[in-house]
Design a protein around this motif. Structure first.
Motif, PDB file in Angstrom:
ATOM      1  N   TYR A  77      11.237  -5.436 -49.653  1.00 26.76           N
ATOM      2  CA  TYR A  77      11.959  -6.637 -49.230  1.00 26.76           C
ATOM      3  C   TYR A  77      12.898  -7.022 -50.365  1.00 26.76           C
ATOM      4  O   TYR A  77      12.489  -7.098 -51.527  1.00 26.76           O
ATOM      5  CB  TYR A  77      10.998  -7.796 -48.961  1.00 26.76           C
ATOM      6  N   HIS A  80      11.785  -9.768 -52.665  1.00 34.92           N
ATOM      7  CA  HIS A  80      10.660  -9.393 -53.530  1.00 34.92           C
ATOM      8  C   HIS A  80      11.151  -8.572 -54.718  1.00 34.92           C
ATOM      9  O   HIS A  80      10.679  -8.756 -55.842  1.00 34.92           O
ATOM     10  CB  HIS A  80       9.627  -8.607 -52.727  1.00 34.92           C
ATOM     11  N   GLY A 210       7.776 -14.483 -45.168  1.00 37.32           N
ATOM     12  CA  GLY A 210       8.867 -13.534 -44.966  1.00 37.32           C
ATOM     13  C   GLY A 210       8.861 -13.009 -43.554  1.00 37.32           C
ATOM     14  O   GLY A 210       8.028 -13.392 -42.725  1.00 37.32           O
ATOM     15  N   PRO A 243       6.677  -9.316 -48.764  1.00 37.13           N
ATOM     16  CA  PRO A 243       7.837 -10.174 -49.043  1.00 37.13           C
ATOM     17  C   PRO A 243       7.664 -10.910 -50.372  1.00 37.13           C
ATOM     18  O   PRO A 243       6.657 -10.752 -51.076  1.00 37.13           O
ATOM     19  CB  PRO A 243       7.867 -11.139 -47.868  1.00 37.13           C
TER      20      PRO A 243
END
Length: 285
Positions: A77, A80, A210, A243
């Protein structure tokens, strides 16, 4: 349809979950020789059809055969990637993959110990995908058809051990650090690219929120890439990444301690709850 693993007849069995009843189907290894057939059988079950068990009266186990490969995706992600120690790097051209041994897997409500030498553990709520058919050198269209189901997953991480070297294996394989929720069949979940919300809470406080539509690499792309090198088999698991919102990237750092409770809630997949226990690896010896 939902499926769980249970301790039944002195071995691990796959069971269909219908309301609060568990219908034992077959030993886990046998279930994965033809999961579609077992799903077809399970669809005929009702709460009063055949021998069943009340959920909560039997021990649950991971619905993963001992022979399975559990392949996890890191840094999947964008937000992240940007929050942690990789924030100054370009987005990866290929997914970062690492392995978990099946011995590290667990299920909901099983305490996870903080390993000796760690200041605590970190949470990583994510979706796990289960392979339902043999996949070899597949394109993305073939790859997406290979997914049998999905579940909640918490890739609980020992950060000190993870950061000792560039290889993440040690920090990603602590005892009981890979809890999985019930598996939900693919036909009830749909395409992750359409978006499932992934939320993680620690002691009731939301720490991650997320959506799977924001993954850098889709499930079909990941499976296709893996299958160019190694053949995937029914029962193999792909953990799709987490996420933003992990604990080590916060200021101040926030890590899980004994007495904490982590919940991973994902649309259509339910909530996976994991308590952090008082034990350490040293005390388990």
């Amino acid at each position: 349809m939902q499926f769980v693993g249970i301790d039944h007849c002195a071995e691990s069995w796959a069971a269909a979950l219908v309301d609060s009843r568990l219908f034992p189907l077959a030993p886990v290894a046998e279930f994965w020789t033809g999961p579609a057939g077992w799903q077809e059988k399970a669809l005929t079950l009702t709460a009063d059809a055949g021998p069943s068990l009340e959920r909560g009266t039997v021990s649950e186990v991971p619905l993963v055969p001992a022979s399975a490969r559990v392949i996890c995706v890191g840094l999947n992600y964008k937000a992240h990637v940007a929050e942690g120690s990789y924030k100054d790097q370009d987005l990866p051209a290929y997914p970062t993959l690492f392995g978990r041994w099946t011995a590290s897997l667990s299920v909901g409500n099983v305490p996870v110990p903080v390993p000796a030498g760690e200041d605590g553990l970190d949470w990583e709520g994510e979706v796990a995908a289960y392979i339902g058919r043999r996949v070899e050198s597949a394109d993305e269209a073939e790859a997406v058809e290979s997914v049998f189901g999905y579940s909640t997953f918490n890739d609980i991480t020992a950060r000190r051990a993870q950061k000792l070297t560039t290889q993440w294996t040690l920090g990603k394989n602590g005892d009981f650090t890979g809890p999985l929720g019930p598996m939900v069949s693919q036909d009830e979940v749909g395409d992750l690219r359409d978006g499932l919300q992934v939320r993680t809470r620690v002691n009731g406080t939301e720490v991650q929120n997320g959506n799977t539509r924001d993954m850098i690499f889709s499930i079909p792309a990941i499976i296709s890439l893996i299958s160019q090198t190694l053949t995937l088999h029914p029962g193999d698991v792909i953990a799709t990444g987490t996420p933003e919102g992990v604990g080590y990237a916060r200021t101040p750092q926030w890590l899980l301690q004994p007495g904490d409770t982590v919940e991973v809630e994902i649309d259509k997949l339910g909530t996976l709850t994991t308590p952090v226990g008082e034990l350490s690896l040293r005390s388990l010896a």
